[in-house]
Write an enzyme that holds these catalytic residues in place. Structure first.
Site, PDB file in Angstrom:
ATOM      1  N   SER A 151       0.788  -1.240   0.000  1.00  0.00           N
ATOM      2  CA  SER A 151       0.000   0.000   0.000  1.00  0.00           C
ATOM      3  C   SER A 151       0.814   1.280   0.000  1.00  0.00           C
ATOM      4  O   SER A 151       0.240   2.357  -0.139  1.00  0.00           O
ATOM      5  CB  SER A 151      -0.929   0.019   1.211  1.00  0.00           C
ATOM      6  OG  SER A 151      -2.026  -0.800   0.947  1.00  0.00           O
ATOM      7  N   LYS A 154       0.168   3.529  -2.911  1.00  0.00           N
ATOM      8  CA  LYS A 154      -1.150   4.121  -3.188  1.00  0.00           C
ATOM      9  C   LYS A 154      -1.133   5.639  -3.410  1.00  0.00           C
ATOM     10  O   LYS A 154      -1.817   6.147  -4.301  1.00  0.00           O
ATOM     11  CB  LYS A 154      -2.154   3.716  -2.101  1.00  0.00           C
ATOM     12  CG  LYS A 154      -2.508   2.237  -2.255  1.00  0.00           C
ATOM     13  CD  LYS A 154      -3.438   1.680  -1.215  1.00  0.00           C
ATOM     14  CE  LYS A 154      -3.770   0.237  -1.641  1.00  0.00           C
ATOM     15  NZ  LYS A 154      -4.108  -0.670  -0.603  1.00  0.00           N
ATOM     16  N   TYR A 279      -3.389  -3.235 -10.375  1.00  0.00           N
ATOM     17  CA  TYR A 279      -3.308  -2.947  -8.934  1.00  0.00           C
ATOM     18  C   TYR A 279      -2.355  -3.927  -8.246  1.00  0.00           C
ATOM     19  O   TYR A 279      -1.480  -3.535  -7.470  1.00  0.00           O
ATOM     20  CB  TYR A 279      -4.726  -3.014  -8.332  1.00  0.00           C
ATOM     21  CG  TYR A 279      -4.751  -2.984  -6.821  1.00  0.00           C
ATOM     22  CD1 TYR A 279      -4.732  -1.775  -6.128  1.00  0.00           C
ATOM     23  CD2 TYR A 279      -4.786  -4.173  -6.082  1.00  0.00           C
ATOM     24  CE1 TYR A 279      -4.734  -1.756  -4.739  1.00  0.00           C
ATOM     25  CE2 TYR A 279      -4.794  -4.155  -4.702  1.00  0.00           C
ATOM     26  CZ  TYR A 279      -4.765  -2.952  -4.034  1.00  0.00           C
ATOM     27  OH  TYR A 279      -4.761  -2.937  -2.659  1.00  0.00           O
ATOM     28  N   TYR A 331      -3.915   3.344   7.953  1.00  0.00           N
ATOM     29  CA  TYR A 331      -4.980   2.389   8.296  1.00  0.00           C
ATOM     30  C   TYR A 331      -5.854   2.931   9.434  1.00  0.00           C
ATOM     31  O   TYR A 331      -6.101   4.147   9.499  1.00  0.00           O
ATOM     32  CB  TYR A 331      -4.386   1.016   8.672  1.00  0.00           C
ATOM     33  CG  TYR A 331      -3.514   0.414   7.596  1.00  0.00           C
ATOM     34  CD1 TYR A 331      -4.012   0.197   6.307  1.00  0.00           C
ATOM     35  CD2 TYR A 331      -2.200   0.051   7.856  1.00  0.00           C
ATOM     36  CE1 TYR A 331      -3.207  -0.365   5.326  1.00  0.00           C
ATOM     37  CE2 TYR A 331      -1.400  -0.518   6.870  1.00  0.00           C
ATOM     38  CZ  TYR A 331      -1.914  -0.723   5.619  1.00  0.00           C
ATOM     39  OH  TYR A 331      -1.124  -1.264   4.656  1.00  0.00           O
ATOM     40  N   VAL A 349       1.388  -3.273   4.081  1.00  0.00           N
ATOM     41  CA  VAL A 349       1.421  -4.519   4.858  1.00  0.00           C
ATOM     42  C   VAL A 349       2.772  -5.226   4.807  1.00  0.00           C
ATOM     43  O   VAL A 349       3.015  -6.143   5.586  1.00  0.00           O
ATOM     44  CB  VAL A 349       0.324  -5.533   4.426  1.00  0.00           C
ATOM     45  CG1 VAL A 349      -1.030  -5.121   4.930  1.00  0.00           C
ATOM     46  CG2 VAL A 349       0.349  -5.761   2.939  1.00  0.00           C
TER      47      VAL A 349
HETATM   48  N1  GLU Z   1      -1.631  -5.738  -1.840  1.00  0.00           N
HETATM   49  C1  GLU Z   1      -2.266  -5.515  -0.612  1.00  0.00           C
HETATM   50  C2  GLU Z   1      -3.757  -5.741  -0.683  1.00  0.00           C
HETATM   51  O1  GLU Z   1      -4.419  -5.244  -1.532  1.00  0.00           O
HETATM   52  C3  GLU Z   1      -1.974  -4.161  -0.149  1.00  0.00           C
HETATM   53  C4  GLU Z   1      -2.463  -3.990   1.228  1.00  0.00           C
HETATM   54  C5  GLU Z   1      -1.709  -3.022   2.032  1.00  0.00           C
HETATM   55  O2  GLU Z   1      -0.478  -2.913   1.984  1.00  0.00           O
HETATM   56  O3  GLU Z   1      -2.390  -2.317   2.774  1.00  0.00           O
HETATM   57  O4  GLU Z   1      -4.306  -6.441   0.100  1.00  0.00           O
END
Ligand code: GLU
Length: 506
Positions: A151, A154, A279, A331, A349
């Site tokens: 993430s 993002k 994605y 988060y 994550v």
């Molecule tokens: N690839 C992960 C997912 O979509 C990213 C989640 C993250 O790092 O928050 O679940």
């Protein structure tokens, strides 16, 4: 050609033969955060490579060559004069060493296991890198170890959507509010849109918005180009097994995408499967903390990369992106993080976090053990330590002089000298309001200037009765001695200030 003066040459420590070895020269730059691999040093390295080496393979730089080198690059002059945004860089990095080692003792946290390839990462990896807006860099621990961005990518796709389509169009498809639920929760806002671009649904949406006309391969190359421009040096790699692993275990992300399609959230003619594929690819791009800190520094520098001077993003885009990171980047800990740390940040994550201190630096931390909110356990601790030592919290700026926290933007003694001088001046003018304020922000009432003159000396000499009372009542020592051996009482007697004498003799 930039003129260099003799003072500058004298600031370099030459040996008796008026030479400096190339290694020592680069060590001197490195102390100030400028590393040999810095692309801005290419012309300098070229000149040095043209010098002959001695028997032991050392190249000696004489004063004439140094003058030539200094003429080649303003960066060298700036570095020798310590004129970067962090002037006392070695003092700053000493505190970073301390913080890093302190947090290293923290154990625990769980490595994310819902993507099988993430579960197999060594839990004890730990790295910290920083990069200032002047390209001063420093790294600790496993800073060359690669991890998947997850993430942490993002904000970039959001920024690219903004650049390409503008705020209005982008936010017709994604909201701006924290979601209040977990990053992959199957939920949309009241308008049937993802809550914000930094949770999974919003990031899937941004992935669908950018470069819709491009073929998949072209679009992925485009993203890698952007990441390379953001960090200014390295091209990121791609972890195919991570990508495959995520794709084969991504029921929730598929569900989110179909849920958004059902709600008519995507632009017309969106191919949901292709969007998800892109994605997952973005999540599996690999970086290390050095690269991530340099990318964060581009954000701190309003979109201009410090090494290449390339404008990668518009300042407006950076502003919007940082605002989003400030409220939604961490988060379910986002509110707490913005309250306690007060910096825009994004977590992933894989255990990576990048943070931005506008107009100062980018920071990246990596440690795969996650806390219950899904943020790197040590990452959060490092952030806490940083804001407890330095005035990095956004609202630390409300205090004019925050004597308890260091400001690395200052010259080595500037913060202390400013605080002491302000106090001594306030005491000599009898300005009690200002004295109270300085005391409240932590200025030590017993500090003295270079001549050993304290606030009490000045208040006594200038017949400031209320100031003397205030100082004595708040713990100022009665008999400090200045460099001429005089106490405040001596000053009061010399000037025949009867009230003050009485107070000090009491
Ligand atoms: N690839 C992960 C997912 O979509 C990213 C989640 C993250 O790092 O928050 O679940």
């Amino acid at each position: 050609m930039i003129k260099s003066d003799n003072n500058l040459i004298r600031a370099v420590s030459f040996n008796a033969r008026n030479e400096i070895a190339d290694k020592e020269f680069f060590d001197m730059l490195s102390q100030q955060g400028i590393e040999q691999y810095d692309p801005r040093l290419v012309p300098v390295r070229q000149i040095l490579n043209s010098l002959k080496t001695d028997k032991s393979g050392v190249r000696k730089i004489d004063q004439k060559t140094l003058t030539r080198l200094l003429g080649e690059k303003r960066l060298l002059q700036q570095t020798i004069r310590k004129q970067q945004i962090i002037p006392d860089f070695s003092g700053f990095t000493a505190t970073l060493d301390h913080i890093f080692n302190h947090v290293k003792k923290v154990r625990g946290g769980e490595v994310a296991n819902y993507i099988p390839q993430l579960a197999s990462v060594a839990p004890d990896l730990y790295a910290l890198s920083i990069c200032t807006i002047d390209g001063q860099v420093y790294s600790l621990g496993d800073h060359t170890t690669k991890f998947s961005l997850q993430s942490t990518n993002k904000p970039i796709n959001y920024a690219l959507a903004l650049e390409e389509l503008g705020e209005e169009t982008v936010h017709r498809h994604v909201g701006k509010e924290p979601s209040g639920v977990s990053f992959n929760a199957l939920t949309l806002n009241a308008r049937g849109l993802p809550h914000n671009p930094l949770i999974n649904a919003g990031a899937i949406m941004c992935s669908s918005l950018i470069q819709r006309q491009m073929a998949a391969a072209e679009k992925f190359d485009f993203i890698l180009d952007v990441w390379q421009k953001l960090n200014g040096i390295d091209r990121p790699t791609f972890n195919n097994s991570m990508y495959l692993s995520e794709k084969s275990s991504a029921d929730r992300n598929f569900a989110l995408a179909y849920f958004m399609r059902e709600n008519g959230a995507f632009p017309p003619n969106t191919n949901v499967e292709k969007v998800l594929d892109f994605y997952f690819q973005c999540c599996a791009i690999e970086s290390n903390t050095d690269m991530l800190a340099r990318a964060a520094a581009t954000f701190a520098n309003s979109g201009v990369n410090p090494f290449t001077n390339e404008k990668v993003l518009a300042p407006e885009t950076v502003k919007k992106c940082l605002s989003m990171m400030h409220s939604c980047g961490m988060y379910d800990y986002s509110g707490e993080f913005s309250f306690r740390i007060g910096l825009p940040a994004k977590s992933g994550v894989s255990g990576a976090i990048w943070m931005v201190i506008p107009n100062l630096m980018g920071i990246a931390i990596y440690s795969p053990g996650l806390d219950e909110c899904g943020n790197s356990l040590r990452g959060i601790k490092v952030a806490e330590e940083l804001v407890s030592h330095f005035n990095f919290h956004h609202y630390d700026s409300l205090k004019v002089e925050n004597a308890q926290k260091q400001d690395p933007r200052r010259k080595k003694y500037e913060t202390k000298v400013n605080a002491v001088m302000s106090l001594v001046f306030a005491a000599s003018a009898g300005d009690l309001d200002e004295m109270r304020r300085l005391h409240a922000v932590g200025v030590d009432l017993n500090e003295s200037d270079y001549d050993g003159r304290t606030a009490l000396h000045l208040a006594a000499a200038e017949n400031q009765t209320e100031a003397v009372k205030y100082l004595l009542k708040n713990g100022a020592h009665r008999d400090p001695v200045d460099r001429w051996g005089a106490t405040p009482l001596d000053d009061a007697k010399r000037a025949r200030h009867k009230d003050i004498i009485a107070l000090l003799e009491k």
